[in-house]
Write a protein that holds these residues in place. Structure first.
Motif, PDB file in Angstrom:
ATOM      1  N   SER A  41       8.476  -1.839  11.964  1.00  0.00           N
ATOM      2  CA  SER A  41       9.487  -2.034  11.959  1.00  0.00           C
ATOM      3  C   SER A  41      10.538  -1.637  10.553  1.00  0.00           C
ATOM      4  N   GLN A  42       9.700  -1.893  10.392  1.00  0.00           N
ATOM      5  CA  GLN A  42      10.828  -1.561   8.231  1.00  0.00           C
ATOM      6  C   GLN A  42       9.832  -1.976   7.169  1.00  0.00           C
ATOM      7  N   VAL A  43      10.373  -1.161   6.203  1.00  0.00           N
ATOM      8  CA  VAL A  43       9.563  -1.510   4.864  1.00  0.00           C
ATOM      9  C   VAL A  43      10.524  -1.412   4.020  1.00  0.00           C
ATOM     10  N   VAL A  44      10.706  -2.944   3.292  1.00  0.00           N
ATOM     11  CA  VAL A  44      10.802  -3.375   2.197  1.00  0.00           C
ATOM     12  C   VAL A  44      10.731  -3.011   0.225  1.00  0.00           C
ATOM     13  N   ARG A  45      10.990  -2.675  -0.051  1.00  0.00           N
ATOM     14  CA  ARG A  45      10.225  -2.092  -0.823  1.00  0.00           C
ATOM     15  C   ARG A  45      10.877  -3.207  -2.035  1.00  0.00           C
ATOM     16  N   THR A  90      10.018   4.664   3.321  1.00  0.00           N
ATOM     17  CA  THR A  90       9.437   4.403   4.367  1.00  0.00           C
ATOM     18  C   THR A  90       8.803   3.843   5.035  1.00  0.00           C
ATOM     19  N   VAL A  91       9.143   4.097   6.150  1.00  0.00           N
ATOM     20  CA  VAL A  91       8.205   4.522   7.762  1.00  0.00           C
ATOM     21  C   VAL A  91       7.528   5.376   7.886  1.00  0.00           C
ATOM     22  N   CYS A 128       6.380   2.797  -3.215  1.00  0.00           N
ATOM     23  CA  CYS A 128       5.865   2.021  -2.408  1.00  0.00           C
ATOM     24  C   CYS A 128       4.985   0.636  -2.721  1.00  0.00           C
ATOM     25  N   ILE A 182       5.339  -4.539   5.028  1.00  0.00           N
ATOM     26  CA  ILE A 182       5.751  -4.473   5.717  1.00  0.00           C
ATOM     27  C   ILE A 182       5.375  -5.262   7.084  1.00  0.00           C
ATOM     28  N   HIS A 183       6.900  -4.586   7.309  1.00  0.00           N
ATOM     29  CA  HIS A 183       7.348  -5.614   8.949  1.00  0.00           C
ATOM     30  C   HIS A 183       6.594  -5.148  10.480  1.00  0.00           C
ATOM     31  N   THR A 219       5.860  -5.337  14.400  1.00  0.00           N
ATOM     32  CA  THR A 219       6.570  -6.203  15.453  1.00  0.00           C
ATOM     33  C   THR A 219       5.036  -5.506  16.807  1.00  0.00           C
TER      34      THR A 219
END
Length: 279
Positions: free
Chosen positions: A198-202, A214-215, A263, A268-269, A271
């Motif tokens: 759902s999301q990649v947080v740097r 990114t994803v 990266c 990494i989130h 779902t």
């Protein structure tokens, strides 16, 4: 000499006419009695040879993706004997019929039983459907025995989370151990397990340096184990359920031609989703 004629007083005999009347009555009733004794009793007609079938129970209720069983009873009539096969008509789309055994040998005046299993799909329509079952042997056909199948929407709630062991680097893949929480009072089956990013947080450093991640830098491989996956009451995991690690979902960081320093240290989130059904 007295010439007056002498009259005789007539004598009426009561008994004689009465006896005659009774005799007449007896004579009159004899043919009626004989008719009653012999009338209406001809040779009974012989029932034609045939087959009758019935279902027990006549109605079953299942969740989508589950199977329902019925007992089909075939009875010989009119002295019929021979092999009998069965068929079901009017079943909802996505439903299959299986017979065990596939046919029976029905003796004259006897009965035989087979088990009918109706299998549904997770996509079988939620509805109450009437169907019929028949038996046949050559040109001999049975009655159409009525049955009913009610398919219910799957309503089994459970929680899913996951954990990834180790650090991702370009070209490496890590397994995701899924944790399944069953808060009901009985175990049930799970299908259609899926994982998505759902999301990649740097990190703040990567954001400050405007380093992208990114994803599209990652690739997911979905769960490939057998279904349904039976989960007990409480919290369990793929590892605890004995699912081979090769069948777990995996996340891989792709090794691309682009700079991927953004990266490093990223979070990494995921779902998760799945379908719970009666076990």
């Amino acid at each position: 000499m007295d010439h007056r004629s002498q009259r005789k007083t007539p004598v009426f005999r009561v008994g004689a006419p009465v006896r005659a009347l009774l005799l007449a009555l007896v004579v009159a009733f004899i043919p009626v009695t004989a008719l009653a004794a012999s009338g209406g009793q001809g040779t009974p007609s012989k029932a034609p040879k045939g087959i009758t079938v019935s279902l027990t129970p006549s109605s079953r209720t299942v969740d989508q993706g589950q199977a329902a069983t019925y007992m089909v009873i075939a009875t010989s009539t009119g002295g019929f004997s021979g092999p009998v096969t069965f068929a079901a008509a009017g079943l909802p789309a996505g439903t299959t019929a299986a017979w065990s055994p596939s046919s029976v040998s029905l003796p004259a005046g006897g009965t035989a039983q087979v088990t009918l299993t109706l299998g549904t799909e997770p996509t079988t329509a939620v509805a109450k459907t009437n169907f019929t079952v028949t038996g046949s042997s050559g040109t001999v056909k049975s009655n159409a025995a009525p049955g009913q199948l009610q398919v219910l929407e799957v309503k089994r709630s459970f929680g899913i989370s996951g954990s990834v062991a180790g650090v991702l680097a370009p070209g490496t893949s890590r397994p995701i151990d899924l944790h399944l929480t069953n808060t009901s009072n009985k175990g049930f089956g799970v299908t259609n397990l899926t994982v998505a990013i759902s999301q990649v947080v740097r990190t703040q450093t990567a954001v400050a340096a405007n380093l992208p991640c990114t994803v599209s830098d990652y690739q997911l491989t979905q769960y490939s184990g057998t279904y349904p996956l039976s989960i007990p009451v409480g919290t369990s995991s793929l590892s605890g359920l004995g699912v081979p690690q090769a069948a777990w979902p995996h996340v891989k960081m792709l090794d691309t031609l682009q700079l991927q320093d953004g990266c490093k240290g990223a979070t990494i989130h995921f779902t998760y989703s799945g379908t719970g059904q009666a076990d």
